[in-house]
Design a protein around this motif. Sequence first.
Motif, PDB file in Angstrom:
ATOM      1  N   ASN A  95      60.246 116.732  98.009  1.00 19.83           N
ATOM      2  CA  ASN A  95      59.871 117.010  99.213  1.00 19.83           C
ATOM      3  C   ASN A  95      58.189 117.431  99.279  1.00 19.83           C
ATOM      4  N   GLN A  96      57.423 116.602  98.129  1.00 20.45           N
ATOM      5  CA  GLN A  96      56.065 116.894  98.181  1.00 20.45           C
ATOM      6  C   GLN A  96      55.278 116.080  99.382  1.00 20.45           C
ATOM      7  N   PHE A  97      54.036 116.002  99.195  1.00 16.08           N
ATOM      8  CA  PHE A  97      53.196 115.128 100.135  1.00 16.08           C
ATOM      9  C   PHE A  97      53.712 113.804 100.097  1.00 16.08           C
ATOM     10  N   ILE A  98      53.924 113.169  99.150  1.00 20.69           N
ATOM     11  CA  ILE A  98      54.457 111.714  99.004  1.00 20.69           C
ATOM     12  C   ILE A  98      55.562 111.633  97.813  1.00 20.69           C
ATOM     13  N   ALA A  99      56.730 111.035  98.063  1.00 16.53           N
ATOM     14  CA  ALA A  99      58.065 110.986  97.260  1.00 16.53           C
ATOM     15  C   ALA A  99      57.411 111.040  95.657  1.00 16.53           C
ATOM     16  N   CYS A 100      56.607 110.142  95.376  1.00 20.31           N
ATOM     17  CA  CYS A 100      56.247 109.760  93.974  1.00 20.31           C
ATOM     18  C   CYS A 100      54.976 110.794  93.507  1.00 20.31           C
ATOM     19  N   GLU A 101      54.788 111.819  94.138  1.00 14.76           N
ATOM     20  CA  GLU A 101      53.624 112.781  93.672  1.00 14.76           C
ATOM     21  C   GLU A 101      53.688 113.207  92.321  1.00 14.76           C
ATOM     22  N   ASN A 102      54.846 113.314  91.638  1.00 13.23           N
ATOM     23  CA  ASN A 102      54.884 113.968  90.321  1.00 13.23           C
ATOM     24  C   ASN A 102      54.931 112.929  89.355  1.00 13.23           C
ATOM     25  N   ILE A 103      54.727 111.585  89.615  1.00 11.98           N
ATOM     26  CA  ILE A 103      54.665 110.462  88.683  1.00 11.98           C
ATOM     27  C   ILE A 103      53.637 109.462  88.987  1.00 11.98           C
ATOM     28  N   PHE A 104      52.786 109.901  90.322  1.00 11.54           N
ATOM     29  CA  PHE A 104      51.855 108.805  90.903  1.00 11.54           C
ATOM     30  C   PHE A 104      50.802 108.705  89.841  1.00 11.54           C
ATOM     31  N   ASN A 105      50.399 107.268  89.513  1.00  4.83           N
ATOM     32  CA  ASN A 105      49.219 106.953  88.997  1.00  4.83           C
ATOM     33  C   ASN A 105      48.255 106.259  89.464  1.00  4.83           C
ATOM     34  N   PRO A 106      47.049 106.374  90.023  1.00  2.00           N
ATOM     35  CA  PRO A 106      46.174 105.544  90.715  1.00  2.00           C
ATOM     36  C   PRO A 106      46.215 104.044  90.069  1.00  2.00           C
ATOM     37  N   VAL A 107      46.245 104.014  88.714  1.00  2.23           N
ATOM     38  CA  VAL A 107      46.471 102.471  88.015  1.00  2.23           C
ATOM     39  C   VAL A 107      47.426 101.656  88.426  1.00  2.23           C
ATOM     40  N   LYS A 108      48.551 102.364  89.077  1.00  4.35           N
ATOM     41  CA  LYS A 108      49.504 101.617  89.519  1.00  4.35           C
ATOM     42  C   LYS A 108      49.330 101.042  90.900  1.00  4.35           C
ATOM     43  N   ILE A 109      47.983 101.196  91.700  1.00  4.84           N
ATOM     44  CA  ILE A 109      47.816 100.704  92.752  1.00  4.84           C
ATOM     45  C   ILE A 109      47.605  99.170  92.789  1.00  4.84           C
TER      46      ILE A 109
END
Length: 389
Positions: A95-109
């Motif tokens: 229920n965060q801002f985006i679903a992947c917030e806890n594992i988000f990594n800008p390198v994966k853009i």
Amino acid sequence: MENAILIPVRIFLTAKIKVNKIILAGHIELHVKASDWIFHNHSHDPNYQNIILHVVYHNDMEIDELKNKNVPTLELKSHINQNILWKYEKLSSGNQFIACENIFNPVKIPLHFHEENILKKLNEKSAELEKSLEKFKNNFEAVLFHSLAYSFGLKVNADIFRQIVESIDFSIILKIRQNKTQLEALLFGASGWLEDPKDEFMKIWKREFDFLKTKFNIPDLKLYPKFLRLRPPNFPTIRLAQLADLYHQQQNLFSRIIHVKSTEELFDLFKNIKASDYWNNHFNFGKISSVDQPKAVSRDFIELVILNTVLPLKYTYHKYHSEEITEDLIALYNNLPAEKNSIVESWKTLKAPVNTSLESQSFIYHFNHFCLQKNCLHCGIGFKLLKES
């Protein structure tokens, strides 16, 4: 992990599978657990009598009915990477801002992520503008006027402003644009603000509006824009006065917009726009304000107008004439600073690089079209995060 995948029941109709070199045709049923066949009462449902394969995540029991019909059961549990399953569960339930917030990594853009999002956004906006062009007989100048009115209205009054200008034939705007007082009177009168004049200026605007209304047979439409939850500089009175000044100052505005090549040239078209002198010490009719200064458009507001109206219309025009302008538009987006809003700030909190409007517009579009719907499996970032071990 046995109950990790919470998917609805699905059935694939008229499928084909090969079992021991024999091709079977029929339906394929999917469940989380094999026992769901019993739980969902499929045994006595005629819609499930032509099943050729039962696909489950966990084969927790043998279904006699299927066994007697030689219908095989395919268990997926041993074929699914548990790490991917854990990540998918986190993405689906967060229920965060985006679903992947806890594992988000800008390198994966992904590479060209922002360019692709901007083109998707422009194509959507272009489809809307093409409907307007059809409505107004391919008159780009008229469509620009209506689009600008929508932008000047901001979120609160965007639709109302568009209704106001659509109630007035654009040819009337062209005929009276040299007379700023008449142009203001036309917009104020159509808004329903001149019925009860409170000072001499209002009496002048009302007299001009009554004259124009009779001369051009303008319909008796009063739409009353909203003031609630708006800061005074964004009051509809100020924004409509600024819109009137823009069309008083700029002749053939659309042609000028199409031919500009840089962001500074675009800013030059709008930078001198301000409400008439009456509004120096007013925010509403008949009420003198303690603030006495010209009500000019800010650079931030001009940036919003360029992003929401000018660039999409430039894209539509060149697309309409089969001319390639993508690289030039991307350059214009890159030369404008990132917007300031809660969505952009949330991306920045995740260490996502958001420095230009190309990046901010892209992230806003992505948030609205993928993150809100938790459409992670079709998201370039989500796909990379799920794929990695």
